[in-house]
Design a protein around this motif. Structure first.
Motif, PDB file in Angstrom:
ATOM      1  N   UNK A 143       4.942  -3.755  12.471  1.00  0.00           N
ATOM      2  CA  UNK A 143       4.962  -2.869  13.640  1.00  0.00           C
ATOM      3  C   UNK A 143       5.979  -1.742  13.461  1.00  0.00           C
ATOM      4  N   UNK A 144       7.095  -2.044  12.828  1.00  0.00           N
ATOM      5  CA  UNK A 144       8.154  -1.043  12.644  1.00  0.00           C
ATOM      6  C   UNK A 144       7.804  -0.065  11.529  1.00  0.00           C
ATOM      7  N   UNK A 145       7.110  -0.547  10.520  1.00  0.00           N
ATOM      8  CA  UNK A 145       6.694   0.316   9.407  1.00  0.00           C
ATOM      9  C   UNK A 145       5.401   1.068   9.735  1.00  0.00           C
ATOM     10  N   UNK A 146       4.670   0.576  10.737  1.00  0.00           N
ATOM     11  CA  UNK A 146       3.364   1.126  11.120  1.00  0.00           C
ATOM     12  C   UNK A 146       2.390   1.099   9.935  1.00  0.00           C
ATOM     13  N   UNK A 147       2.329  -0.073   9.295  1.00  0.00           N
ATOM     14  CA  UNK A 147       1.449  -0.276   8.138  1.00  0.00           C
ATOM     15  C   UNK A 147       0.695  -1.593   8.300  1.00  0.00           C
ATOM     16  N   UNK A 148      -0.406  -1.760   7.562  1.00  0.00           N
ATOM     17  CA  UNK A 148      -1.130  -3.035   7.612  1.00  0.00           C
ATOM     18  C   UNK A 148      -0.413  -4.134   6.827  1.00  0.00           C
ATOM     19  N   UNK A 149      -0.760  -5.360   7.182  1.00  0.00           N
ATOM     20  CA  UNK A 149      -0.303  -6.552   6.461  1.00  0.00           C
ATOM     21  C   UNK A 149      -1.482  -7.109   5.690  1.00  0.00           C
ATOM     22  N   UNK A 150      -1.233  -7.432   4.431  1.00  0.00           N
ATOM     23  CA  UNK A 150      -2.220  -8.112   3.592  1.00  0.00           C
ATOM     24  C   UNK A 150      -1.605  -9.460   3.236  1.00  0.00           C
ATOM     25  N   UNK A 151      -2.391 -10.522   3.291  1.00  0.00           N
ATOM     26  CA  UNK A 151      -1.830 -11.795   2.843  1.00  0.00           C
ATOM     27  C   UNK A 151      -2.684 -12.412   1.756  1.00  0.00           C
ATOM     28  N   UNK A 152      -1.991 -12.988   0.789  1.00  0.00           N
ATOM     29  CA  UNK A 152      -2.656 -13.675  -0.321  1.00  0.00           C
ATOM     30  C   UNK A 152      -3.163 -15.015   0.183  1.00  0.00           C
ATOM     31  N   UNK A 153      -4.419 -15.288  -0.113  1.00  0.00           N
ATOM     32  CA  UNK A 153      -5.043 -16.536   0.305  1.00  0.00           C
ATOM     33  C   UNK A 153      -4.880 -17.589  -0.779  1.00  0.00           C
ATOM     34  N   UNK A 154      -4.625 -18.809  -0.334  1.00  0.00           N
ATOM     35  CA  UNK A 154      -4.414 -19.914  -1.266  1.00  0.00           C
ATOM     36  C   UNK A 154      -5.699 -20.653  -1.619  1.00  0.00           C
ATOM     37  N   UNK A 177      -9.346  -6.782  -3.931  1.00  0.00           N
ATOM     38  CA  UNK A 177      -8.979  -5.504  -4.550  1.00  0.00           C
ATOM     39  C   UNK A 177      -9.149  -4.330  -3.583  1.00  0.00           C
ATOM     40  N   UNK A 178      -9.865  -4.543  -2.478  1.00  0.00           N
ATOM     41  CA  UNK A 178     -10.050  -3.486  -1.479  1.00  0.00           C
ATOM     42  C   UNK A 178      -8.753  -3.113  -0.781  1.00  0.00           C
ATOM     43  N   UNK A 179      -7.800  -4.060  -0.735  1.00  0.00           N
ATOM     44  CA  UNK A 179      -6.682  -3.898   0.183  1.00  0.00           C
ATOM     45  C   UNK A 179      -5.365  -3.453  -0.446  1.00  0.00           C
ATOM     46  N   UNK A 180      -5.291  -3.412  -1.761  1.00  0.00           N
ATOM     47  CA  UNK A 180      -4.118  -2.843  -2.426  1.00  0.00           C
ATOM     48  C   UNK A 180      -4.628  -1.918  -3.514  1.00  0.00           C
ATOM     49  N   UNK A 181      -4.137  -0.684  -3.523  1.00  0.00           N
ATOM     50  CA  UNK A 181      -4.597   0.285  -4.517  1.00  0.00           C
ATOM     51  C   UNK A 181      -3.408   0.947  -5.206  1.00  0.00           C
ATOM     52  N   UNK A 182      -3.652   1.702  -6.258  1.00  0.00           N
ATOM     53  CA  UNK A 182      -2.547   2.284  -7.037  1.00  0.00           C
ATOM     54  C   UNK A 182      -1.622   3.215  -6.253  1.00  0.00           C
ATOM     55  N   UNK A 183      -2.068   3.730  -5.121  1.00  0.00           N
ATOM     56  CA  UNK A 183      -1.220   4.614  -4.324  1.00  0.00           C
ATOM     57  C   UNK A 183      -0.272   3.871  -3.391  1.00  0.00           C
ATOM     58  N   UNK A 184      -0.411   2.550  -3.303  1.00  0.00           N
ATOM     59  CA  UNK A 184       0.383   1.783  -2.351  1.00  0.00           C
ATOM     60  C   UNK A 184       1.809   1.530  -2.831  1.00  0.00           C
ATOM     61  N   UNK A 185       2.698   1.519  -1.851  1.00  0.00           N
ATOM     62  CA  UNK A 185       4.086   1.088  -2.043  1.00  0.00           C
ATOM     63  C   UNK A 185       4.218  -0.152  -1.165  1.00  0.00           C
ATOM     64  N   UNK A 186       4.345  -1.299  -1.798  1.00  0.00           N
ATOM     65  CA  UNK A 186       4.171  -2.584  -1.128  1.00  0.00           C
ATOM     66  C   UNK A 186       5.507  -3.306  -0.943  1.00  0.00           C
TER      67      UNK A 186
END
Length: 190
Positions: A70-81, A111-120
């Motif tokens: 919420x503070x970064x105003x960015x989406x959350x992606x989580x790795x599934x187990x 692979x849809x949710x993290x791309x080379x332009x992302x700063x994670x």
């Protein structure tokens, strides 16, 4: 983060010399107001990194990551187990050993949710042996993206995870670093 340290001292339970049970406020029942303060602190620590995504691992890191997002105003992606029929066939995959569960998981991110332009920014509830954070950093690398840093709620400073990650050049910011839990007594690093 003094608020988190005080809560650990008040409600945390030490099991043996290496398990800190904080399920009453962090990873089973969640204190959203505490999470909100943690989210603000993660933003203070990493706002200058221009974070575009927050990455965590299911399940205990999700709540903390969502509040921080919420503070970064960015989406959350989580790795599934676990594999699922509804998970994309094109995924980034890493092997992660869970200290708490004592087993290795194959974690996946579409692979849809993290791309080379992302700063994670990687966020998790605990840092013990560093395997979860390393696995997530590996996934970020597979995507060609950049790791902004690793935000941890509670680091077990007496285990090698933090040292391992820092030696690999990753910025690790832990809100509370437990230095020892000998004889049921918790002490923190400054």
């Amino acid at each position: 983060m003094e608020l988190l340290k005080q809560r650990i001292l008040k409600d945390g339970q030490v099991l043996g010399n290496d398990i800190l049970k904080v399920d009453s406020f962090l990873n089973h029942q969640m204190d959203v107001q505490l999470f909100n303060e943690m989210g603000k602190e993660f933003f203070r620590l990493f706002a200058h990194k221009n974070v575009t995504k927050i990455l965590t691992i299911e399940s205990s890191g999700i709540g903390i990551a969502c509040i921080a997002a919420q503070y970064f105003n960015v989406p959350v992606v989580f790795a599934k187990k676990t594999e699922a029929k509804n998970l994309d066939s094109h995924t980034y995959l890493a092997e992660v050993f869970s200290f708490t569960k004592g087993k290795t998981y194959s974690v996946r991110v579409s692979q849809k949710y993290i791309n080379p332009n992302d700063i994670v920014l990687i966020i998790d509830d605990f840092l013990a042996n560093g395997k979860a954070a390393l696995g997530l950093a590996d996934i970020v690398g597979q995507a060609g993206a950049q790791v902004a840093g690793i935000g941890i709620a509670i680091e077990k400073g007496f285990q090698d995870g933090g040292k391992l990650l820092r030696e690999k050049g990753l910025e690790v910011q832990s809100l509370a670093i437990v230095q020892s839990m000998q004889n049921g007594k918790i002490s923190f690093s400054e």
